[in-house]
Scaffold this motif. Structure first.
Motif, short mmCIF file in Angstrom:
data_model
loop_
_atom_site.label_atom_id
_atom_site.label_comp_id
_atom_site.label_asym_id
_atom_site.label_seq_id
_atom_site.Cartn_x
_atom_site.Cartn_y
_atom_site.Cartn_z
N ASN A 45 0.91 -1.18 -0.11
CA ASN A 45 0.08 -0.09 -0.09
C ASN A 45 0.94 1.42 0.05
O ASN A 45 1.27 1.85 0.88
N THR A 205 -13.55 -6.29 5.39
CA THR A 205 -12.24 -6.26 4.07
C THR A 205 -12.71 -4.70 3.75
O THR A 205 -11.51 -3.79 3.58
N ALA A 209 -9.85 -1.51 4.06
CA ALA A 209 -9.49 -0.94 2.95
C ALA A 209 -9.83 0.58 3.35
O ALA A 209 -8.71 1.42 2.73
N MET A 214 -8.09 3.35 0.92
CA MET A 214 -8.30 2.84 -0.29
C MET A 214 -9.81 2.82 -0.60
O MET A 214 -10.62 2.41 0.32
N MET A 216 -13.06 1.85 -2.02
CA MET A 216 -13.28 0.76 -2.76
C MET A 216 -15.02 0.55 -2.71
O MET A 216 -15.52 1.09 -1.76
N PHE A 263 -12.22 -0.45 -7.14
CA PHE A 263 -12.18 0.76 -6.63
C PHE A 263 -12.95 1.71 -7.14
O PHE A 263 -13.89 1.68 -8.16
N TRP A 278 -4.44 -3.49 -5.91
CA TRP A 278 -5.11 -4.78 -5.76
C TRP A 278 -4.38 -5.95 -4.68
O TRP A 278 -5.39 -6.33 -4.19
N TYR A 281 -5.57 -5.14 -1.30
CA TYR A 281 -6.87 -5.46 -1.18
C TYR A 281 -7.06 -6.88 -0.86
O TYR A 281 -7.33 -7.54 0.05
N TRP A 292 -9.00 -14.87 -2.53
CA TRP A 292 -8.72 -13.91 -3.35
C TRP A 292 -8.52 -14.60 -4.86
O TRP A 292 -7.47 -15.21 -5.10
#
Ligand SMILES: [Zn+2]
Length: 340
Positions: A45, A205, A209, A214, A216, A263, A278, A281, A292
């Motif tokens: 990140n 999650t 994020a 982030m 999302m 995003f 990504w 994430y 994932w």
């Protein structure tokens, strides 16, 4: 109020060095070890790491004990982003009695907007102003919102419906420190066809994020067998490009156990940026027990799914159960039924 001046919390003048490089260069302190741990955890990140760089560079302005450094790092890690870094820095300056006005400015956003429960407020030096310009509460750079008349404080990270933009005047220039959009505008995770255990993991999650700065949001979650068959036909018996190799019943989306997260653009629209975080994430999703899709041979980076004890390719084995006992029957057979 800006962070200009000689207070020692000027945000751009300081060299970008880390705690471990400077204050504790020679010493193997708890804080330097903790900082290294955090750098490893946030390696994917870049924005969070940049915020940490800024914070640790500015912490050098103060002679902090190992314990104070640890506290600052822990506070930062609660929501590692640029707004939190400003908040932590301001709190330290406050605690040490350094330039109270500048310190206060860092604790609270100078400007920005907040939309929560459908009401939009303008931010003015930490105060929330309603549409009539009346004071309606406060907001801090750690994401805590206190609306007047409400006992319980709110949090822009855990409230997935909140739209927030926090801005801070740094050396005379307004900089956006945090910019989040509602994460599930259409309530797709609250669909009765989505397994609750799975939905909670996806929500956690999204919260993490958001904490990491982030922005999302949910894309597709539940998809019927018929819709899946329709997509499968595309590029085969129907026009268009192939979009999936799964027929109805072969995708975890068909059992309320698959979801796509993407995003948000500056305007809040869904996007699939090539250079998005990504991997970070995916790491967050995996830490919530999700599988994932970014690790697959043909990567599906937005995709997460949940099937403890089963493999990604096992979805097709539940078609008969689904047709006989419905979604609840599938979840019960998997041991993740809605009722404990
Ligand atoms: Zn998917």
């Amino acid at each position: 109020m800006t962070t200009d001046g000689n207070s020692g919390i000027d945000s751009t003048g300081a060299d970008r060095v880390s705690l471990s490089d400077s204050l504790t260069r020679a010493a193997d302190t708890a804080a330097s070890r903790r900082e290294q741990e955090i750098r490893t955890e946030l390696a994917n990140n870049p924005q969070a790491l940049q915020a940490l760089d800024r914070l640790t560079a500015n912490l050098n302005c103060y002679a902090l004990t190992d314990e104070q450094q640890m506290q600052a790092l822990d506070d930062f890690m609660a929501a590692p982003n640029a707004a939190t870094a400003a908040h932590v820095e301001g709190r330290i300056a406050q605690d040490l009695g350094v330039d109270p006005a500048a310190a206060h400015s860092l604790v609270s956003p100078d400007a920005g907007t907040l939309t929560i429960d459908g009401r939009t407020y303008t931010i003015d030096n930490g105060a929330l102003l309603d549409a009539d310009g009346q004071r309606a509460g406060t907001i801090a750079n750690n994401g805590v919102v206190q609306l007047d008349g409400e006992e319980q404080a709110r949090n822009v990270y855990t409230d997935l419906g909140a739209r927030v933009q926090l801005r801070e005047a740094i050396n005379g220039e307004l900089t956006t420190l945090l910019d989040l959009h509602p994460a599930d505008r259409r309530g797709r995770l609250d669909d009765a066809n989505v397994n609750q255990d799975f939905a909670d993991r996806v929500k956690d999650t999204l919260v993490r994020a958001r904490q990491e700065g982030m922005a999302m949001q949910m894309d597709l979650v539940y998809r019927t067998f018929a819709h899946q068959d329709q997509l499968y036909a595309q590029g085969r018996t129907a026009p268009g490009a192939r979009v999936t190799n799964a027929r109805g019943g072969q995708s975890w989306h068909n059992y309320g156990l698959g979801a796509d997260v993407v995003f948000s653009t500056a305007n809040g629209q869904p996007s699939w940026p090539e250079n998005g975080n990504w991997t970070r994430y995916g790491e967050i999703a995996e830490s919530q027990g999700l599988t994932w899709g970014g690790r697959w041979r043909s990567p599906d980076r937005p995709h997460v799914e949940y099937h403890p004890g089963f493999g990604a390719g096992d979805a097709g084995g539940f078609v008969n159960t689904h047709n006989r006992d419905g979604l609840e029957g599938v979840w019960d057979r998997m041991g993740i039924g809605q009722q404990p």
